[in-house]
Motif scaffolding. Structure first.
Motif, PDB file in Angstrom:
ATOM      1  N   ASP A   1      68.775  23.039 -23.996  1.00 19.94           N
ATOM      2  CA  ASP A   1      69.920  23.739 -24.576  1.00 19.94           C
ATOM      3  C   ASP A   1      71.185  23.630 -23.740  1.00 19.94           C
ATOM      4  N   SER A   2      71.053  23.483 -22.429  1.00 17.86           N
ATOM      5  CA  SER A   2      72.230  23.514 -21.569  1.00 17.86           C
ATOM      6  C   SER A   2      73.067  22.242 -21.637  1.00 17.86           C
TER       7      SER A   2
ATOM      8  N   ALA B   1      63.263  28.284 -29.132  1.00 17.39           N
ATOM      9  CA  ALA B   1      63.462  29.619 -28.551  1.00 17.39           C
ATOM     10  C   ALA B   1      64.831  30.175 -28.910  1.00 17.39           C
ATOM     11  N   LEU B   2      65.854  29.341 -28.891  1.00 24.65           N
ATOM     12  CA  LEU B   2      67.196  29.801 -29.239  1.00 24.65           C
ATOM     13  C   LEU B   2      67.343  29.976 -30.750  1.00 24.65           C
ATOM     14  N   LYS B   3      66.677  29.126 -31.513  1.00 23.15           N
ATOM     15  CA  LYS B   3      66.708  29.291 -32.975  1.00 23.15           C
ATOM     16  C   LYS B   3      66.096  30.626 -33.381  1.00 23.15           C
ATOM     17  N   ASN B   4      65.055  31.054 -32.648  1.00 20.93           N
ATOM     18  CA  ASN B   4      64.404  32.323 -32.978  1.00 20.93           C
ATOM     19  C   ASN B   4      65.348  33.510 -32.831  1.00 20.93           C
ATOM     20  N   GLN B   5      66.425  33.337 -32.061  1.00 20.58           N
ATOM     21  CA  GLN B   5      67.414  34.398 -31.888  1.00 20.58           C
ATOM     22  C   GLN B   5      68.583  34.248 -32.848  1.00 20.58           C
ATOM     23  N   GLY B   6      68.475  33.303 -33.769  1.00 17.14           N
ATOM     24  CA  GLY B   6      69.517  33.139 -34.772  1.00 17.14           C
ATOM     25  C   GLY B   6      70.566  32.118 -34.426  1.00 17.14           C
ATOM     26  N   VAL B   7      70.446  31.429 -33.275  1.00 14.52           N
ATOM     27  CA  VAL B   7      71.418  30.405 -32.889  1.00 14.52           C
ATOM     28  C   VAL B   7      70.911  29.075 -33.430  1.00 14.52           C
TER      29      VAL B   7
ATOM     30  N   LEU C   1      74.098  30.396 -23.208  1.00 16.47           N
ATOM     31  CA  LEU C   1      73.670  31.116 -22.022  1.00 16.47           C
ATOM     32  C   LEU C   1      73.664  32.630 -22.241  1.00 16.47           C
ATOM     33  N   GLN C   2      74.387  33.101 -23.234  1.00 21.56           N
ATOM     34  CA  GLN C   2      74.404  34.538 -23.508  1.00 21.56           C
ATOM     35  C   GLN C   2      73.209  34.955 -24.372  1.00 21.56           C
ATOM     36  N   HIS C   3      72.419  33.984 -24.852  1.00 16.44           N
ATOM     37  CA  HIS C   3      71.280  34.287 -25.740  1.00 16.44           C
ATOM     38  C   HIS C   3      71.739  35.173 -26.909  1.00 16.44           C
TER      39      HIS C   3
END
Length: 763
Positions: free
Chosen positions: A649-650, A688-694, A737-739
């Motif tokens: 992601d970074s 993992a980031l998709k699971n947070q809606g990103v 980075l802010q999740h």
């Protein structure tokens, strides 16, 4: 597929630059680009950019001023392959080089490393904002692993900063000098003021003192400042904040003008940020990526005020010398001491809800405080030497040296929870608490590098080796043992590592350089990675220490082509970097009580590859001495975890910049710069980031105008207007980075149209 307008414009501009341009062919008195005369010391020898066989960017004091840069984010705005994460008040959180950051990028001030970041649970998260950019005369960026010269923490590269000297403020032939500087920028409503006085005390002895202070507020988003009383995660404006920064820099220099130069510097930096976290108001937050169940002590957040203070005090004694002999022609030794301290405080007002498992806590109005201290002290002694050896048909330039650093870290967390109705403490934790024992780190390194020139310098071979030894020694500590009675005894660690570098340069002509560079990096585990342990009953989380961690390592191969003549320059680089044993904090299971067990663990393998382009040319020359020039840059990269096949992601999306500049001698400079960033697509984002809606972020393009005008020798103004088109956009390095959840995106937009100005008076 329909291309965005900046895509077509960018490639047309690039083609024009590389083609040379018809305008430049017949113009007299060509202007020599500044880059042609740059000498960099980032590789511990005086080299031109063409000789480095590495991707290095060099920023002088003049370039820092011309860009009106107050932070590294301002300075690296157009630099391909480098991105900066800013905190809520515009302060530095992290620097990423080619997609890698988080303490894997070495930050140096006068060859002294800044402390790594530190986090503990939900309440403590430090940043790397321990310096004032206004105090720097040179900033170099190495975009490659460079542990052969700098040892640990240079896993992905480094940012090397050097502070100013007395001669930077004293005009030739004068005994005294100085400056008064004032500045303002709208995006944080920051006002800066600084005063410097310098003097030649004798022909050989000079000194200066510099005092800088600033006051500011939160970093604005597209809606503007953090006003209004809207609360909760869906708040669209930034959280209100107040910032204060002060820096004192003093330096004494004894320079014989021939063989010896001694300098003694002292710097005292302090930065304070106070925030009113209106976005935190509401039901108690979960801990992202760690806990899937609600907290054991459910609550509603009514207020949350925080204060964070970073302090750095640094002494540096350095001796540089030139003396021909069999072992060296020139060299240096340096002794330094640094004391860093971070204090983070929070004051929260919470209303507890009912918990069936724990009767009697419903409807308590709790005043909760937390105070966290992070102390980081280091002392270092280092030396380096250079020697030119003429062996007839071959010439050797030998560089060698050693370094020794001792660092001590201390952490502590304290606080209380008071039931305001009952007037008594209801704190369920035993405080104060230590999550890790006081620790001492010892780092010792020995390096050697040889630059071999063959065939009249047309071919150069570079070979380098460095041996590093790292030792972690935790101290027996009653508070740590009482805080973690079930934790394993603190573990010590000893690690040694051999880093290698091999590079080949070929100069077919004076203008062209082709190079291939292989370099390695490593980073030993930090003290908190190895021995941190705690139990959080509220969120039912256990943190376990991991004494079996291995150092992180990197191996990079890059190939490049540099071209420079009187009017044009071009740099094209392709790279591929493999990383092993990345250290990451993650859940590893559950214990018998149902608590989530977390730990820092080594990941296996990942890689990042890409290319970078920088080019520029003079387009028009006028009889008055004015020159119109153009420049472009681009960076494209991809990264993937080779075991999970998930994207990294970074890694930033495709970035392209193009600029037109107008300069007249040393008096006037102006540049119009386009910066275009491609979208971050779903296929480039981890699950993992998709699971947070990103799931994606859109591409964008911004237009900036900045410049410098010297009214006379004494009065200089620097100004800039940024995001001229008032574009609403999200910066990917801040977003991921802010999740963030999808409903927080509006709050994390970047500032709309904003401006900054600095006025400098020299005397």
């Amino acid at each position: 597929m329909r291309r965005p307008w900046w895509y077509t414009y960018g490639w047309i501009t690039t083609a024009g630059l590389l083609g040379g341009g018809a305008f430049a062919q017949d113009t007299p008195a060509p202007h020599v680009p500044v880059l042609d005369t740059i000498i960099v010391r980032a590789l511990k020898e005086d080299l031109t950019l063409e000789q480095t066989a590495a991707s290095i960017s060099h920023f002088t004091q003049q370039e820092i001023d011309q860009r009106n840069a107050r932070t590294l984010s301002d300075l690296f705005r157009y630099e391909p392959g480098v991105s900066v994460e800013e905190g809520p008040a515009g302060a530095l959180n992290d620097v990423r080089i080619r997609g890698i950051g988080a303490d894997r990028v070495l930050l140096l001030v006068d060859d002294v490393p800044l402390p790594p970041s530190y986090s503990f649970g939900r309440d403590v998260a430090t940043n790397r904002n321990f310096f004032d950019l206004d105090a720097m005369k040179v900033v170099d960026v190495i975009k490659a692993p460079m542990s052969t010269l700098y040892g640990g923490s240079a896993l992905a590269g480094g940012v090397l900063m050097r502070t100013k000297d007395p001669e930077d403020f004293i005009a030739p032939g004068e005994q005294f000098g100085g400056e008064v500087r004032m500045g303002w920028q709208s995006r944080t409503r920051e006002f800066l003021a600084g005063v410097t006085t310098a003097a030649h005390l004798t022909d050989e002895l000079s000194a200066f003192m510099r005092i800088t202070q600033s006051r500011g507020h939160e970093l604005a988003n597209h809606l503007g400042r953090g006003s209004g009383d809207e609360t909760g995660p869906a708040r669209e404006r930034p959280d209100p904040a107040d910032t204060r920064m002060s820096n004192v820099l003093a330096k004494v220099v004894y320079d014989t003008g021939a063989d010896h130069r001694f300098s003694l510097s002292y710097e005292n930096f302090r930065n304070q940020v106070e925030q009113d976290l209106l976005s935190d108001v509401g039901p108690g937050r979960m801990m992202p990526n760690i806990v899937a169940q609600p907290p054991l002590f459910p609550y509603e957040q009514l207020e949350n005020h925080t204060r964070s203070i970073n302090r750095r005090e640094q002494w540096v004694l350095r001796h540089e010398f030139q003396r021909s002999g069999p072992l060296f022609d020139k060299g240096y030794w340096q002794l330094d001491f640094q004391k860093n301290k971070t204090l983070q405080e929070s004051e929260e007002l919470r209303k507890t809800a009912s918990a069936p498992a724990i009767p009697g806590i419903a409807n308590q109005l709790r005043y909760r405080t937390r105070d966290a201290d992070y102390h980081y002290r280091s002392a270092g002694l280092s030396a380096g030497f250079n020697n030119q050896i003429d062996a007839g048909s071959a010439q050797h330039h030998l560089s060698y040296g050693w370094s020794l650093r001792r660092t001590k870290a201390h952490t502590m967390r304290n606080g209380d929870s008071i039931d305001l109705y009952a007037g008594r403490s209801v704190e369920h934790e035993t405080l104060p608490v230590q999550g890790e024992p006081d620790s001492t780190m010892l780092e010792a390194g020995l390096y050697v590098q040889d630059r071999l020139a063959l065939y009249d310098g047309r071919v150069e071979l570079i070979g380098g080796l460095r041996f590093d030894h790292y030792r972690l020694s935790p101290e027996k500590n009653t508070l740590y043992e009482a805080s973690n009675p079930q934790a394993l005894p603190p573990a010590s660690m000893r690690e040694s590592h051999l880093s290698k570098r091999l590079a080949v340069l070929y100069h077919p002509s004076d203008q062209h350089t082709l190079f291939a560079n292989y370099s390695e990096g490593f980073k030993a585990p930090d003290f908190n990675d190895v021995n941190t342990a705690y139990v959080n009953d509220s969120y039912r989380v256990v943190r376990q220490a991991n004494p079996d961690l291995k150092p992180e390592t990197s191996r990079m191969l890059e190939v490049g082509w540099n071209y420079r003549d009187d009017q044009r320059y071009l740099s094209l680089v392709g790279y591929h970097t493999r990383y092993r044993n990345f250290i990451e904090f993650k859940p590893v299971g559950r214990n018998a009580m149902g608590y989530t067990v977390t730990q820092t663990v080594n990941l296996d393998r990942s890689h990042i590859y890409g290319f970078e382009l920088k080019a520029g040319t003079d387009l028009l020359h006028f009889a008055s001495g004015s020159v119109v020039g153009a420049s472009v840059s681009a960076a494209w990269a991809r990264g993937r975890d080779l075991d999970t096949h998930e994207p990294i992601d970074s890694v930033d999306p495709l970035t392209f910049t193009a600029g037109l500049n107008w300069r007249q001698s040393d008096r006037f400079f102006a540049e119009l710069r386009l910066r275009a960033v491609g979208p971050k697509r779903e296929s480039e984002i981890s699950q993992a980031l998709k699971n947070q809606g990103v799931t994606r972020t859109p591409g964008y393009a911004t237009l900036d105008l900045f410049g410098e005008y010297k009214f006379n020798r004494s009065l200089v103004i620097n100004a800039g207007v940024y995001n001229l088109l008032d574009r609403k956009y999200w910066s990917w390095n801040r977003t991921q980075l802010q999740h963030l959840r999808a409903d927080t995106f509006h709050r994390h937009t970047q500032p709309g149209i904003n401006a900054g100005v600095t006025l400098k008076y020299l005397f």
